[in-house]
Design a protein around this motif. Structure first.
Motif, PDB file in Angstrom:
ATOM      1  N   ASP A   1       0.967  -1.461  -0.011  1.00 45.69           N
ATOM      2  CA  ASP A   1       0.070   0.003  -0.105  1.00 45.69           C
ATOM      3  C   ASP A   1       0.719   1.208  -0.094  1.00 45.69           C
ATOM      4  O   ASP A   1       1.985   1.036   0.130  1.00 45.69           O
ATOM      5  CB  ASP A   1      -1.161  -0.165   1.292  1.00 45.69           C
ATOM      6  CG  ASP A   1      -0.512   0.431   2.500  1.00 45.69           C
ATOM      7  OD1 ASP A   1       0.545   0.424   2.727  1.00 45.69           O
ATOM      8  OD2 ASP A   1      -1.099   0.879   3.528  1.00 45.69           O
TER       9      ASP A   1
ATOM     10  N   GLY B   1      -4.860   6.857   5.365  1.00 44.69           N
ATOM     11  CA  GLY B   1      -5.197   5.485   5.676  1.00 44.69           C
ATOM     12  C   GLY B   1      -4.675   4.666   4.459  1.00 44.69           C
ATOM     13  O   GLY B   1      -4.858   3.120   4.459  1.00 44.69           O
TER      14      GLY B   1
ATOM     15  N   PHE C   1      -2.729  -9.850   9.471  1.00 36.39           N
ATOM     16  CA  PHE C   1      -2.159  -9.167   8.507  1.00 36.39           C
ATOM     17  C   PHE C   1      -0.995  -8.860   8.871  1.00 36.39           C
ATOM     18  O   PHE C   1      -0.418  -8.128  10.022  1.00 36.39           O
ATOM     19  CB  PHE C   1      -2.973  -7.799   8.421  1.00 36.39           C
ATOM     20  CG  PHE C   1      -2.639  -6.480   7.703  1.00 36.39           C
ATOM     21  CD1 PHE C   1      -1.310  -6.335   7.606  1.00 36.39           C
ATOM     22  CD2 PHE C   1      -3.409  -5.550   7.500  1.00 36.39           C
ATOM     23  CE1 PHE C   1      -0.840  -5.352   6.946  1.00 36.39           C
ATOM     24  CE2 PHE C   1      -3.042  -4.420   6.975  1.00 36.39           C
ATOM     25  CZ  PHE C   1      -1.693  -4.400   6.711  1.00 36.39           C
TER      26      PHE C   1
ATOM     27  N   ARG D   1      -6.835  -7.919  10.912  1.00 38.24           N
ATOM     28  CA  ARG D   1      -8.043  -7.738  10.026  1.00 38.24           C
ATOM     29  C   ARG D   1      -7.221  -7.826   8.852  1.00 38.24           C
ATOM     30  O   ARG D   1      -6.302  -7.719   8.688  1.00 38.24           O
ATOM     31  CB  ARG D   1      -8.670  -6.544  10.361  1.00 38.24           C
ATOM     32  CG  ARG D   1      -7.502  -5.303  10.669  1.00 38.24           C
ATOM     33  CD  ARG D   1      -8.015  -4.192  10.814  1.00 38.24           C
ATOM     34  NE  ARG D   1      -6.883  -3.241  10.914  1.00 38.24           N
ATOM     35  CZ  ARG D   1      -5.888  -2.621  10.057  1.00 38.24           C
ATOM     36  NH1 ARG D   1      -6.236  -2.845   8.834  1.00 38.24           N
ATOM     37  NH2 ARG D   1      -4.922  -1.553  10.493  1.00 38.24           N
TER      38      ARG D   1
ATOM     39  N   GLY E   1      -6.212  -5.347   5.202  1.00 31.71           N
ATOM     40  CA  GLY E   1      -5.766  -4.020   5.084  1.00 31.71           C
ATOM     41  C   GLY E   1      -6.832  -3.206   4.222  1.00 31.71           C
ATOM     42  O   GLY E   1      -7.464  -3.795   3.482  1.00 31.71           O
ATOM     43  N   ASP E   2      -6.612  -1.784   4.389  1.00 36.78           N
ATOM     44  CA  ASP E   2      -7.466  -0.902   3.450  1.00 36.78           C
ATOM     45  C   ASP E   2      -6.725  -0.063   3.060  1.00 36.78           C
ATOM     46  O   ASP E   2      -6.252   1.017   4.027  1.00 36.78           O
ATOM     47  CB  ASP E   2      -8.702  -0.479   4.267  1.00 36.78           C
ATOM     48  CG  ASP E   2      -9.833   0.222   3.335  1.00 36.78           C
ATOM     49  OD1 ASP E   2      -9.480   0.319   2.326  1.00 36.78           O
ATOM     50  OD2 ASP E   2     -10.732   0.672   3.951  1.00 36.78           O
ATOM     51  N   PRO E   3      -6.055   0.160   1.802  1.00 33.47           N
ATOM     52  CA  PRO E   3      -6.778  -0.304   0.564  1.00 33.47           C
ATOM     53  C   PRO E   3      -6.237  -1.559  -0.057  1.00 33.47           C
ATOM     54  O   PRO E   3      -6.547  -1.873  -1.191  1.00 33.47           O
ATOM     55  CB  PRO E   3      -6.604   0.634  -0.333  1.00 33.47           C
ATOM     56  CG  PRO E   3      -5.362   1.177  -0.155  1.00 33.47           C
ATOM     57  CD  PRO E   3      -5.105   1.042   1.361  1.00 33.47           C
ATOM     58  N   GLU E   4      -5.511  -2.572   0.940  1.00 33.68           N
ATOM     59  CA  GLU E   4      -4.961  -3.742   0.425  1.00 33.68           C
ATOM     60  C   GLU E   4      -6.032  -4.597   0.160  1.00 33.68           C
ATOM     61  O   GLU E   4      -6.078  -5.447  -1.211  1.00 33.68           O
ATOM     62  CB  GLU E   4      -4.089  -4.393   1.327  1.00 33.68           C
ATOM     63  CG  GLU E   4      -2.670  -3.723   1.655  1.00 33.68           C
ATOM     64  CD  GLU E   4      -2.634  -3.016   2.779  1.00 33.68           C
ATOM     65  OE1 GLU E   4      -3.990  -2.314   3.084  1.00 33.68           O
ATOM     66  OE2 GLU E   4      -1.614  -2.605   3.410  1.00 33.68           O
TER      67      GLU E   4
HETATM   68  N1  GLY Z   1      -3.366  -0.146   4.815  1.00 32.67           N
HETATM   69  C1  GLY Z   1      -3.005  -0.183   6.113  1.00 32.67           C
HETATM   70  C2  GLY Z   1      -4.052  -0.756   6.880  1.00 32.67           C
HETATM   71  O1  GLY Z   1      -4.998  -1.084   6.796  1.00 32.67           O
HETATM   72  O2  GLY Z   1      -3.727  -0.682   8.335  1.00 32.67           O
END
Ligand code: GLY
Ligand code: AMP
Length: 435
Positions: free
Chosen positions: A218, A232, A275, A298, A300-303
């Protein structure tokens, strides 16, 4: 089977899209969801930490599986809440118990866990207000840059990397004595700086067996060339070119296996995602070695927005395997194509930004997936911005340049006042070759 997914970001939209594709899913509810998740199921206005309301909704709607997107309800004990209630204990909860969630909820717990199980990570020491002076002395023994981490959850802001010793000592004082991050910095982990390239590896586990999901990278900073404030996440790509077979074998043997065995040995019930935030560090033999920078409990976001579209297997099957302890019997088929995700953000993000701006162009997107994050439908049913990270586009293609090219094209054709995105997602990987 009826399924409830907890969360409201792009990560949850991507997970919801995969769940909705499963023949085993009758009704999907997303709490609270966003404008995009309504295409996958029914949004329900519940707070992610209101376990009583969630539990009642699960019973009233005959829900058999609850998938947890964000970390806060996990650290808050949602899995334990379900396990302790006679009428909820048979509902499959995909996410670890509070004890397991400490891998993310406490940096100190995570570091001690890694030390106990010989998992490669940076050398460290933990300090409190009472040991501030020792902490400052410890900093003097290290080489710059100095890495200071608030122990608890600090909305992704609790890690400071400081070049100057005097400033690092001052920052340590602010964290410990002046509660810079509130309770989260009542303990501070100081660790050795690791130089290398970061990547994320995701593991799904039933507590005994595991499946390693595709790797991803990311892009955290707001500005091109990874400059400016932390966000984020401004985009992601999957897979990561340098995470080849030899590297992933090291990840599996040195990190994944001892992590799962460690959890088992310590009697920690863990059914969900792990993660691994990794640093690939150049070894003396010229090969890359993985070190754990952080655990999250959990996706990842945006992974997720580039990893989940690559999962060809039925994710509900995998989640059932997680709950039943039969993940070893499930197959994990991965799309060989490369995924590239570009995040579109509101003007001003990650500082203050506007909400309620009308978004156009989403319905015309072809050949890319659009995942919503901060969006909602306004009173006249128009799609409007409702957060800093607004939505992202993901393209699957035969090569990284092709996936990036299409995602950037799609990003350009989605518009609202002040919409911003980075044009350089994935460029660092192209520079180091492969893909
Ligand atoms: N992209 C990093 C996270 O979700 O923590
Ligand atoms: P964390 O929240 O622990 O992932 O830390 C946030 C970011 O700080 C990471 O994504 C890395 O870029 C950086 N970081 C954390 N720990 C270290 C370390 N020991 N050495 C170098 N960079 C680090």
């Amino acid at each position: 089977m009826n399924i409830l997914l907890i969360g409201s970001g792009g990560r949850e939209h991507a997970i919801a899209a995969s769940i909705a594709k499963s023949e085993q899913c009758d009704k999907l509810f997303i709490a609270p969801g966003n404008a995009g998740t309504t295409a996958c199921g029914t949004n329900v206005n519940m707070k992610v930490d209101d376990f009583d309301t969630i539990g009642k909704f699960v019973i009233d709607n005959d829900i058999k599986m609850v998938v947890i997107g964000p970390e806060a309800p996990l650290v808050g004990g949602i899995a334990d809440y379900f396990a302790e209630k006679e009428y909820l204990k048979n509902v499959a909860v995909i996410g670890p118990t509070a004890k397991g969630a400490q891998l993310e909820g406490s940096k100190d717990f995570a570091k001690m866990f890694m030390q106990r199980h010989n998992i490669p990570t940076a050398a460290y020491k933990t300090f409190t207000k009472e040991t501030l002076k020792e902490g400052q002395k410890y900093l003097s023994t290290l080489k710059a840059p100095y890495v200071l981490k608030a122990d608890g959850l600090a909305a992704g802001k609790g890690v400071l990397i400081i070049d100057n010793l005097k400033e690092a000592k001052q920052a340590l004082k602010e964290m410990l004595a002046d509660a810079k991050f509130g309770d989260a910095s009542s303990r501070v982990v100081i660790e050795e700086y690791l130089s290398g390239i970061e990547l994320s590896v995701f593991v799904l586990t039933d507590g005994k067996h595991y499946k390693i999901l595709p790797s991803a990278k990311d892009y955290k900073r707001i500005g091109e060339g990874d400059t400016g404030l932390n966000t984020g996440g401004m985009g992601s790509v999957s897979p990561v070119s340098f995470a080849d077979k030899a590297f992933m074998q090291k990840v599996e043997h040195n990190i994944v296996m001892p992590t799962i065995k460690g959890l088992q040995k310590e009697g920690i019930t863990y059914k969900g995602f792990i993660f691994l935030g990794l640093m690939a560090v150049n070894g003396d033999d010229g090969t890359l070695n993985p070190y754990v920078i952080e655990y999250n409990v959990r996706m990842g976001d945006p992974e997720t927005e580039s990893v989940f579209p690559r999962i060809k297997s039925d994710v509900v099957d995998l989640f059932k395997g997680v709950w039943d302890g039969t993940l070893n019997l499930c197959t994990l088929d991965i799309d060989d194509r490369v995924a590239a995700c570009v995040m579109l953000t509101a003007e001003g993000y990650p500082e203050s930004y506007n909400k309620g701006d009308v978004i156009s162009g989403v319905d015309e997107i072809k050949d890319s997936l659009v995942f919503h994050a901060g969006t909602k439908l306004n009173s006249t049913n128009k799609l409007v911005t409702n957060g800093g990270r607004v939505l992202c586009v993901t393209t699957l293609a035969e090569s990284l340049p092709a996936a990036l090219h299409k995602s950037l094209q799609s990003a350009e054709s989605i518009k609202w006042k002040g919409r911003y995105y980075r044009h350089d997602i994935g460029q660092d990987l192209l520079k180091i070759g492969i893909n």
